[in-house]
Write a protein that holds these residues in place. Structure first.
Motif, PDB file in Angstrom:
ATOM      1  N   UNK A 599       0.814  -1.210   0.000  1.00 29.03           N
ATOM      2  CA  UNK A 599       0.000   0.000   0.000  1.00 29.03           C
ATOM      3  C   UNK A 599       0.850   1.262   0.000  1.00 29.03           C
ATOM      4  N   UNK A 600       1.940   1.259   0.749  1.00 29.94           N
ATOM      5  CA  UNK A 600       2.803   2.450   0.794  1.00 29.94           C
ATOM      6  C   UNK A 600       3.395   2.743  -0.580  1.00 29.94           C
ATOM      7  N   UNK A 601       3.729   1.700  -1.336  1.00 33.09           N
ATOM      8  CA  UNK A 601       4.268   1.889  -2.697  1.00 33.09           C
ATOM      9  C   UNK A 601       3.203   2.476  -3.604  1.00 33.09           C
ATOM     10  N   UNK A 602       1.981   1.986  -3.468  1.00 35.89           N
ATOM     11  CA  UNK A 602       0.869   2.536  -4.252  1.00 35.89           C
ATOM     12  C   UNK A 602       0.660   4.003  -3.886  1.00 35.89           C
ATOM     13  N   UNK A 603       0.671   4.320  -2.601  1.00 34.58           N
ATOM     14  CA  UNK A 603       0.496   5.708  -2.156  1.00 34.58           C
ATOM     15  C   UNK A 603       1.575   6.601  -2.765  1.00 34.58           C
ATOM     16  N   UNK A 604       2.796   6.138  -2.735  1.00 34.50           N
ATOM     17  CA  UNK A 604       3.919   6.911  -3.276  1.00 34.50           C
ATOM     18  C   UNK A 604       3.699   7.187  -4.771  1.00 34.50           C
ATOM     19  N   UNK A 605       3.351   6.147  -5.513  1.00 33.38           N
ATOM     20  CA  UNK A 605       3.227   6.281  -6.962  1.00 33.38           C
ATOM     21  C   UNK A 605       2.051   7.168  -7.371  1.00 33.38           C
ATOM     22  N   UNK A 606       0.898   7.001  -6.724  1.00 36.65           N
ATOM     23  CA  UNK A 606      -0.266   7.813  -7.090  1.00 36.65           C
ATOM     24  C   UNK A 606      -0.036   9.263  -6.683  1.00 36.65           C
ATOM     25  N   UNK A 607       0.535   9.472  -5.508  1.00 35.46           N
ATOM     26  CA  UNK A 607       0.849  10.843  -5.062  1.00 35.46           C
ATOM     27  C   UNK A 607       1.792  11.519  -6.048  1.00 35.46           C
ATOM     28  N   UNK A 608       2.806  10.809  -6.468  1.00 37.08           N
ATOM     29  CA  UNK A 608       3.776  11.349  -7.413  1.00 37.08           C
ATOM     30  C   UNK A 608       3.130  11.655  -8.760  1.00 37.08           C
ATOM     31  N   UNK A 609       2.276  10.765  -9.228  1.00 36.39           N
ATOM     32  CA  UNK A 609       1.610  10.970 -10.524  1.00 36.39           C
ATOM     33  C   UNK A 609       0.681  12.178 -10.493  1.00 36.39           C
ATOM     34  N   UNK A 610      -0.096  12.321  -9.432  1.00 37.25           N
ATOM     35  CA  UNK A 610      -1.007  13.463  -9.326  1.00 37.25           C
ATOM     36  C   UNK A 610      -0.238  14.779  -9.291  1.00 37.25           C
ATOM     37  N   UNK A 611       0.878  14.786  -8.586  1.00 41.89           N
ATOM     38  CA  UNK A 611       1.712  15.986  -8.543  1.00 41.89           C
ATOM     39  C   UNK A 611       2.239  16.313  -9.947  1.00 41.89           C
ATOM     40  N   UNK A 612       2.664  15.295 -10.687  1.00 39.67           N
ATOM     41  CA  UNK A 612       3.152  15.515 -12.053  1.00 39.67           C
ATOM     42  C   UNK A 612       2.026  16.027 -12.955  1.00 39.67           C
ATOM     43  N   UNK A 613       0.807  15.525 -12.745  1.00 44.37           N
ATOM     44  CA  UNK A 613      -0.340  16.016 -13.524  1.00 44.37           C
ATOM     45  C   UNK A 613      -0.552  17.512 -13.291  1.00 44.37           C
ATOM     46  N   UNK A 614      -0.508  17.922 -12.023  1.00 37.75           N
ATOM     47  CA  UNK A 614      -0.711  19.339 -11.720  1.00 37.75           C
ATOM     48  C   UNK A 614       0.387  20.196 -12.339  1.00 37.75           C
ATOM     49  N   UNK A 615       1.628  19.762 -12.236  1.00 37.88           N
ATOM     50  CA  UNK A 615       2.735  20.517 -12.831  1.00 37.88           C
ATOM     51  C   UNK A 615       2.528  20.653 -14.337  1.00 37.88           C
ATOM     52  N   UNK A 616       2.136  19.562 -14.991  1.00 42.55           N
ATOM     53  CA  UNK A 616       1.934  19.592 -16.438  1.00 42.55           C
ATOM     54  C   UNK A 616       0.776  20.512 -16.826  1.00 42.55           C
ATOM     55  N   UNK A 617      -0.338  20.438 -16.100  1.00 40.14           N
ATOM     56  CA  UNK A 617      -1.499  21.265 -16.428  1.00 40.14           C
ATOM     57  C   UNK A 617      -1.231  22.744 -16.174  1.00 40.14           C
ATOM     58  N   UNK A 618      -0.519  23.050 -15.104  1.00 41.67           N
ATOM     59  CA  UNK A 618      -0.176  24.451 -14.854  1.00 41.67           C
ATOM     60  C   UNK A 618       0.794  24.968 -15.904  1.00 41.67           C
ATOM     61  N   UNK A 619       1.704  24.118 -16.343  1.00 38.52           N
ATOM     62  CA  UNK A 619       2.597  24.509 -17.430  1.00 38.52           C
ATOM     63  C   UNK A 619       1.843  24.756 -18.713  1.00 38.52           C
ATOM     64  N   UNK A 620       0.862  23.915 -18.963  1.00 39.28           N
ATOM     65  CA  UNK A 620      -0.001  24.098 -20.142  1.00 39.28           C
ATOM     66  C   UNK A 620      -0.745  25.436 -20.060  1.00 39.28           C
ATOM     67  N   UNK A 621      -1.328  25.735 -18.906  1.00 37.89           N
ATOM     68  CA  UNK A 621      -2.068  26.999 -18.751  1.00 37.89           C
ATOM     69  C   UNK A 621      -1.137  28.213 -18.901  1.00 37.89           C
ATOM     70  N   UNK A 622       0.082  28.061 -18.425  1.00 36.20           N
ATOM     71  CA  UNK A 622       1.028  29.180 -18.477  1.00 36.20           C
ATOM     72  C   UNK A 622       1.507  29.462 -19.901  1.00 36.20           C
TER      73      UNK A 622
END
Length: 765
Positions: A599-622
């Motif tokens: 479960x901790x590995x899943x938490x790490x991976x999903x948390x990391x992916x969501x953060x990357x999604x936000x960075x990508x979308x904010x970069x797109x908006x910018x």
């Protein structure tokens, strides 16, 4: 009041009366749509239609279907496939001396080549009726992963005939005569195939190949024969130096109309024996000191009969579609398999090494800086296995998901690159000194090969993932493009009108959902399970709606220009990729019975992916063309500011400690690793040393207790204090001998290879 009634009546008339609607509303929109879109060529249409749309379509459309994903009954290895892995694959790896193959011989031993041919390593995808093994995509992937963990060169050698090449093309498209002749010969190793697509002037732009064939009459076996006069110059062709049969892609022309009215027939694939007059093979490249056979093939005015076209004359000009359909599947097997072997070996070996190797009186894994790298190694090993299983399973279920396989190829090779870099960093000097005991160097040297082939990663990320995703995964855009390509305006408009209304409703729905999820933190989004992953799936739903909205905004504002805004489209491709990778992780987790240890590995991976999604979308908006639109879109998607953060340091430490201290967990997330069968194998030595040190645990307690009572010096490891402990009566002579054996293995792990001055042979340490 009358005024508003008149306005409503006019609007109703505009929408209901076909002639008015088309003249003043849908007609002008369709005209604009046709103008902003680039023309849809037949080649582009074939590329877009190649393969199928799978779960990535749900993610792109803002509608993740968790029930569909979780209920997928992914294929498992058959008893025959598992037996082949347990026996033939393991036996092959004992025949591979990777260091000698790469650095000394530049080739595998004759025994290894003969074993691969006799045991069907080149025939895994050939149907059984022709003598092949007909293994599943999962088995193909597993076998290549396992071999790659021992030798990338061997993995590539086995991979290529079982991905895009004559065997696959013949199985799908060959005539019965071609299948009956060639497939048994390929299956029993009589012939070794290669496929020549890339040339000096055409790499990723395979559609621009300059190699040509001209329909003409010529002499074959003493008779006038209708055939093709070929000229080609190809490079980077794996197995070409040893191939006996050459698959060739070229552009076919018929200037004299011998086949019909069409002069430019198009890309065609043919099968040619390499001993045919005029065929040149045998010259080798040297791909970053790897041992796999890779080289050139050329031909000038080579005449072949027309029936050497794969599929016969009826498949003349259909080569591009054949290649795209096969590559869309093969891309999801071969390079991801190599990457899995790389990432898992990096995690397995680095965890053990960082436990055995000490600095400042501590094991390396006890340092937080090292823990950060170990956590990422853990996550990468888990993720590549999850994506490998899901993607290969899709292919076995009959899918040919072009976008998913592009995601798998790009991200799994990048994860492997990240893993081997981390492994090299932690290993330090151990990693950079070449020799038979270096289990990382060959992987490190080979990594750019995976990054480059089957679509260079820059191209895959910037053009393919979102470029194909926007047209293939969007529920309406591809059909709208087909309508726009209609030469007759009225016919195209008739097809376009119903799509336009659906598209508008689709876009509005995603905008409202994205904003609502942004305001509420997606707490009211549907979730398939009320467990530890509930919030993960809700947040994936939120990012899925955000992606769908941003994709529509990008296509509306930029039209055909979006194709050239590669950095912008790549960010949207990154979001789609992260959503797929996260979905694969969740599917993998539940398919394995949702073990709490993971479960901790899943938490790490999903948390990391969501953060990357936000960075990508904010970069797109910018960076979108209109700053005002970008600002408004950012506020709509993230009304409260930043929503996601990278994984916490405490989570990184938890993953690192579990990888290093829990052997069962470590082995469970690195199942593709070849552990070695001989005590001279470096990975086997690692595991023997780790076992021997683990078995010292009771003696370590005795020594530490003696240190506390000052029977022994406060500083020093059990290895340094062994003699003093024996003299002080803390341990017995047998205990000392056990410590000495473990110390010998420990030193074998820590030491690096030494050579004589000419670097011709190793020196025993």
């Amino acid at each position: 009041m009358l005024f508003w009634l008149i306005v409503v009546a006019l609007i109703v008339a505009l929408l209901k009366v076909k002639s008015l609607r088309q003249q003043w509303l849908t007609g002008p929109i369709f005209k604009w749509f046709k103008n902003v879109l680039p023309p849809l060529t037949q080649t582009e249409r074939e590329a877009m239609e190649a393969g199928s749309v799978w779960v990535e379509g749900d993610l792109f459309a803002g509608k993740p279907d968790w029930q569909r994903l979780y209920s997928l009954d992914l294929p498992k290895l058959t008893a025959e496939e598992q037996s082949f892995i347990d026996n033939e694959v393991n036996e092959l790896m004992t025949l591979i001396d990777d260091f000698s193959a790469v650095h000394t011989d530049k080739d595998f031993s004759p025994a290894a080549w003969q074993y691969m041919r006799e045991k069907g390593f080149f025939a895994m995808i050939i149907p059984k009726e022709y003598g092949g093994k007909a293994f599943s995509a999962l088995a193909n992937s597993t076998i290549v992963s396992k071999i790659a963990s021992r030798s990338v060169s061997a993995g590539v050698t086995v991979m290529v005939p079982n991905s895009l090449g004559p065997g696959e093309l013949l199985s799908h498209y060959g005539t019965e005569e071609q299948k009956n002749y060639w497939l048994p010969r390929l299956a029993n190793g009589t012939d070794i195939p290669c496929f020549a697509l890339t040339g000096p002037e055409a790499g990723s732009d395979a559609g621009g190949i300059p190699d040509t064939g001209v329909i003409t009459m010529g002499e074959y076996e003493g008779k006038d024969t209708l055939g093709i006069r070929l000229n080609w110059d190809k490079r980077y062709i794996t197995l070409a130096p040893v191939a006996t049969v050459l698959g060739l892609a070229f552009k076919l022309f018929d200037p004299d109309g011998l086949l019909g009215d069409k002069k430019d027939i198009g890309i065609t694939c043919a099968l040619i024996p390499t001993d045919h007059p005029g065929v040149e093979t045998g010259q080798r490249h040297l791909p970053l000191e790897q041992a796999f056979m890779n080289g050139t093939t050329r031909g000038k005015d080579v005449f072949i009969p027309l029936d050497w076209i794969i599929g016969g004359a009826g498949y003349a000009g259909k080569g591009w579609r054949m290649l795209m359909e096969c590559l869309s599947a093969g891309r999801g097997i071969s390079l991801p398999a190599l990457s899995t072997g790389n990432a898992q070996l990096s995690a397995q070996t680095t965890a053990i090494y960082s436990t055995i190797r000490q600095q400042f009186g501590c094991s390396l894994y006890e340092f937080e800086g090292v823990q950060e790298g170990l956590a990422q190694l853990t996550a990468n090993a888990y993720q590549v296995e999850a994506v490998r299983h899901l993607t290969a399973g899709a292919i076995d279920l009959g899918q040919k998901p072009a976008v998913v396989t592009a995601i798998a190829k790009y991200h799994m090779t990048e994860l492997a690159r990240q893993s081997i870099n981390i492994a090299m960093d932690i290993s330090g000097g151990k990693g950079i000194q070449m020799g038979p005991n270096n289990y990382l160097a060959s992987l490190y040297m080979a990594m750019p090969v995976s990054i480059t082939v089957e679509g260079a990663n820059i191209l895959t990320r910037n053009l393919m993932i979102f470029g194909q995703g926007a047209t293939r995964c969007h529920p309406y855009v591809f059909d709208e493009m087909v309508a726009a390509a209609e030469p007759d305006f009225d016919t195209g408009l008739a097809k376009f009108e119903p799509l336009l209304g659906k598209h508008i409703r689709f876009a509005i729905g995603n905008a409202l959902a994205a904003f609502g999820h942004g305001l509420t933190g997606a707490r009211f989004a549907n979730a398939p399970k009320s467990d530890a992953n509930k919030r993960h799936t809700q947040q994936i739903q939120r990012m899925s709606n955000a992606l769908a909205l941003c994709a529509d905004v990008a296509m509306l504002m930029l039209g055909g220009e979006l194709k050239r805004r590669e950095m912008l489209s790549a960010r949207l491709g990154d979001v789609l990729s992260e959503l797929y990778l996260s979905s694969a992780v969740l599917k993998h987790f539940y398919s394995r019975g949702a073990p709490q240890s993971e479960q901790a590995t899943v938490d790490y991976l999903i948390t990391q992916s969501l953060y990357k999604c936000e960075v990508a979308l904010k970069g797109y908006c910018r960076h979108i063309s209109n700053p005002l639109v970008g600002t408004l879109l950012k506020r709509l998607l993230f009304p409260w500011g930043s929503s996601y953060n990278p994984p916490k340091d405490t989570l990184k430490t938890e993953l690192a400690l579990r990888l290093c201290q829990d052997k069962t967990f470590r082995n469970s997330i690195t199942p593709m690793c070849y552990m070695g069968q001989h005590d001279h194998d470096p990975v086997a030595i690692l595991n023997l040393a780790m076992t021997a040190i683990d078995e010292l645990a009771p003696l370590v307690k005795k020594v530490k207790a003696a240190q506390i009572t000052k029977k022994l010096p406060r500083k020093g490891s059990i290895f340094q204090l062994s003699e003093a402990a024996l003299q002080a009566g803390v341990i017995t002579a047998d205990d000392a001998a056990q410590i000495a054996r473990a110390d010998t293995l420990r030193k074998k792990v820590i030491n690096v290879d030494e050579f004589d001055f000419e670097l011709t042979k190793t020196v025993d340490l």
